[in-house]
Design a protein around this motif. Sequence first.
Motif, PDB file in Angstrom:
ATOM      1  N   LEU A  12     -38.055 -19.224 -79.071  1.00 59.80           N
ATOM      2  CA  LEU A  12     -37.616 -19.864 -80.312  1.00 59.80           C
ATOM      3  C   LEU A  12     -36.204 -20.418 -80.180  1.00 59.80           C
ATOM      4  O   LEU A  12     -35.916 -21.532 -80.661  1.00 59.80           O
ATOM      5  CB  LEU A  12     -37.676 -18.851 -81.461  1.00 59.80           C
ATOM      6  CG  LEU A  12     -39.078 -18.498 -81.981  1.00 59.80           C
ATOM      7  CD1 LEU A  12     -39.012 -17.289 -82.913  1.00 59.80           C
ATOM      8  CD2 LEU A  12     -39.690 -19.696 -82.704  1.00 59.80           C
ATOM      9  N   ALA A  13     -35.321 -19.658 -79.545  1.00 55.21           N
ATOM     10  CA  ALA A  13     -33.942 -20.116 -79.404  1.00 55.21           C
ATOM     11  C   ALA A  13     -33.862 -21.401 -78.589  1.00 55.21           C
ATOM     12  O   ALA A  13     -33.116 -22.335 -78.941  1.00 55.21           O
ATOM     13  CB  ALA A  13     -33.097 -19.016 -78.757  1.00 55.21           C
ATOM     14  N   VAL A  14     -34.625 -21.491 -77.503  1.00 54.36           N
ATOM     15  CA  VAL A  14     -34.605 -22.699 -76.669  1.00 54.36           C
ATOM     16  C   VAL A  14     -35.275 -23.859 -77.401  1.00 54.36           C
ATOM     17  O   VAL A  14     -34.797 -25.003 -77.352  1.00 54.36           O
ATOM     18  CB  VAL A  14     -35.290 -22.427 -75.309  1.00 54.36           C
ATOM     19  CG1 VAL A  14     -35.397 -23.719 -74.492  1.00 54.36           C
ATOM     20  CG2 VAL A  14     -34.494 -21.382 -74.533  1.00 54.36           C
ATOM     21  N   ALA A  15     -36.367 -23.586 -78.112  1.00 53.08           N
ATOM     22  CA  ALA A  15     -37.044 -24.649 -78.870  1.00 53.08           C
ATOM     23  C   ALA A  15     -36.120 -25.231 -79.930  1.00 53.08           C
ATOM     24  O   ALA A  15     -36.152 -26.443 -80.206  1.00 53.08           O
ATOM     25  CB  ALA A  15     -38.317 -24.091 -79.509  1.00 53.08           C
ATOM     26  N   ARG A  16     -35.263 -24.392 -80.514  1.00 56.60           N
ATOM     27  CA  ARG A  16     -34.381 -24.855 -81.592  1.00 56.60           C
ATOM     28  C   ARG A  16     -33.114 -25.532 -81.083  1.00 56.60           C
ATOM     29  O   ARG A  16     -32.539 -26.375 -81.775  1.00 56.60           O
ATOM     30  CB  ARG A  16     -34.019 -23.668 -82.483  1.00 56.60           C
ATOM     31  CG  ARG A  16     -35.183 -23.182 -83.334  1.00 56.60           C
ATOM     32  CD  ARG A  16     -34.948 -21.811 -83.915  1.00 56.60           C
ATOM     33  NE  ARG A  16     -36.059 -21.395 -84.766  1.00 56.60           N
ATOM     34  CZ  ARG A  16     -36.253 -20.147 -85.199  1.00 56.60           C
ATOM     35  NH1 ARG A  16     -35.398 -19.177 -84.848  1.00 56.60           N
ATOM     36  NH2 ARG A  16     -37.286 -19.872 -85.959  1.00 56.60           N
ATOM     37  N   THR A  17     -32.663 -25.147 -79.910  1.00 60.15           N
ATOM     38  CA  THR A  17     -31.388 -25.682 -79.405  1.00 60.15           C
ATOM     39  C   THR A  17     -31.564 -26.713 -78.297  1.00 60.15           C
ATOM     40  O   THR A  17     -30.649 -27.487 -78.024  1.00 60.15           O
ATOM     41  CB  THR A  17     -30.500 -24.552 -78.870  1.00 60.15           C
ATOM     42  OG1 THR A  17     -31.157 -23.907 -77.763  1.00 60.15           O
ATOM     43  CG2 THR A  17     -30.223 -23.510 -79.956  1.00 60.15           C
ATOM     44  N   GLY A  18     -32.712 -26.707 -77.624  1.00 58.16           N
ATOM     45  CA  GLY A  18     -32.972 -27.691 -76.590  1.00 58.16           C
ATOM     46  C   GLY A  18     -32.484 -27.334 -75.203  1.00 58.16           C
ATOM     47  O   GLY A  18     -32.621 -28.140 -74.278  1.00 58.16           O
ATOM     48  N   SER A  19     -31.920 -26.122 -75.029  1.00 54.88           N
ATOM     49  CA  SER A  19     -31.476 -25.722 -73.686  1.00 54.88           C
ATOM     50  C   SER A  19     -31.377 -24.210 -73.612  1.00 54.88           C
ATOM     51  O   SER A  19     -31.218 -23.534 -74.639  1.00 54.88           O
ATOM     52  CB  SER A  19     -30.125 -26.344 -73.335  1.00 54.88           C
ATOM     53  OG  SER A  19     -29.071 -25.722 -74.053  1.00 54.88           O
ATOM     54  N   THR A  20     -31.457 -23.698 -72.388  1.00 46.83           N
ATOM     55  CA  THR A  20     -31.279 -22.255 -72.215  1.00 46.83           C
ATOM     56  C   THR A  20     -29.828 -21.843 -72.418  1.00 46.83           C
ATOM     57  O   THR A  20     -29.560 -20.715 -72.828  1.00 46.83           O
ATOM     58  CB  THR A  20     -31.754 -21.829 -70.818  1.00 46.83           C
ATOM     59  OG1 THR A  20     -31.097 -22.639 -69.825  1.00 46.83           O
ATOM     60  CG2 THR A  20     -33.257 -21.977 -70.676  1.00 46.83           C
ATOM     61  N   LEU A  21     -28.894 -22.746 -72.122  1.00 45.26           N
ATOM     62  CA  LEU A  21     -27.470 -22.420 -72.328  1.00 45.26           C
ATOM     63  C   LEU A  21     -27.169 -22.226 -73.807  1.00 45.26           C
ATOM     64  O   LEU A  21     -26.611 -21.201 -74.219  1.00 45.26           O
ATOM     65  CB  LEU A  21     -26.598 -23.526 -71.750  1.00 45.26           C
ATOM     66  CG  LEU A  21     -25.081 -23.350 -71.930  1.00 45.26           C
ATOM     67  CD1 LEU A  21     -24.606 -22.079 -71.255  1.00 45.26           C
ATOM     68  CD2 LEU A  21     -24.325 -24.568 -71.396  1.00 45.26           C
ATOM     69  N   ALA A  22     -27.570 -23.218 -74.626  1.00 45.17           N
ATOM     70  CA  ALA A  22     -27.317 -23.108 -76.069  1.00 45.17           C
ATOM     71  C   ALA A  22     -28.152 -21.995 -76.688  1.00 45.17           C
ATOM     72  O   ALA A  22     -27.695 -21.276 -77.591  1.00 45.17           O
ATOM     73  CB  ALA A  22     -27.630 -24.440 -76.750  1.00 45.17           C
ATOM     74  N   GLY A  23     -29.391 -21.833 -76.198  1.00 45.23           N
ATOM     75  CA  GLY A  23     -30.232 -20.753 -76.718  1.00 45.23           C
ATOM     76  C   GLY A  23     -29.647 -19.392 -76.425  1.00 45.23           C
ATOM     77  O   GLY A  23     -29.654 -18.492 -77.281  1.00 45.23           O
ATOM     78  N   GLY A  24     -29.135 -19.219 -75.200  1.00 49.59           N
ATOM     79  CA  GLY A  24     -28.491 -17.956 -74.844  1.00 49.59           C
ATOM     80  C   GLY A  24     -27.282 -17.675 -75.715  1.00 49.59           C
ATOM     81  O   GLY A  24     -27.065 -16.542 -76.150  1.00 49.59           O
TER      82      GLY A  24
END
Length: 320
Positions: free
Chosen positions: A24-36
């Motif tokens: 969900l975090a990656v789907a919402r932010t578009g990257s693993t960096l921002a999702g993390g």
Amino acid sequence: MLDNRSAKVQNENMIAWDDLRHFLAVARTGSTLAGGRSLRVSQTTTSRRVSALEDAIGFALFERKPSGFTITPAGQTLLEHAEAAESAVERFTDCAGGQVRDISGLVRVTALDIYAFTLLTPLLSDLHRRHPSLRIELDTSDQARDLAEGAADVALRVGIAPSGRGIVRRKLAVDSWTLYCSRSYAAAHKKPSSAADLRQHSFVGGGGPEVWRRYSSWLKRHKLEEAVVIHYSTCPGLLAAVRAGSGFAVLPCFVADQDEELVRCLEPVANEASGLWLVTHERVRHSPQVRAVYDFLAEQLSEMARAKRLDCSDAWIVAS
């Protein structure tokens, strides 16, 4: 079409909620960096969790591009279900938190004062912060209250295993007693080289009927009854005198070993049959407020029993 791996996972229902959070975090932010960052974990952790979810279900959820992660059609189909799972977990967490906040009522706890004042008092303060609506009544009588008759709800007891109809018990530690003095007393007096040398030292007696019963039997075995120079009728008086450097006293190890002001002088002879027990009764064990108190004390006291390792480097070890 799902491959064999996804079919297997679907059949075994093995999807981890923590992996869904990262999806969900990656789907919402578009990257693993921002999702993390949104989850306050490293980019590596988020990437690993998303890959683990993809491995578990058997197909890709994202297309990896230099510009970021783009969700696949299959991932888009699962997104609303992941969001529904997130909402369900949030509702579960809120409900569980409400149950904790709603625990209220009176719970009567009984223990010998030497355990109540030293071990239970700080723990009950922590318990109140966890369950502010609980009310605790602490009974420090030497008399063993009848749990079956409702005289108390939770008891901390010492000795052989408590028994009786409907008794529920948990052993927390072996009930060993031995000789202690204060650090100041140990520093100010010559270290005894034998048990006979103890007769040249002062002893502080008392502590209440039950404490004195155990303590005085130790003195009789070592022919040290005449060494007691002052006797206190209460446990707080006995402990205060020993801490102040008035002399030796025989104390329960589970209590004295938690006190940084006290020094162990003799190694105890462990009696595995005698223990420190947390006890309740079948009649009330499933009551939310009693369960909360029992579980909290069991957790905290068991942790103290496991974690406290005695440093005997400055103890006065005396041959018997």
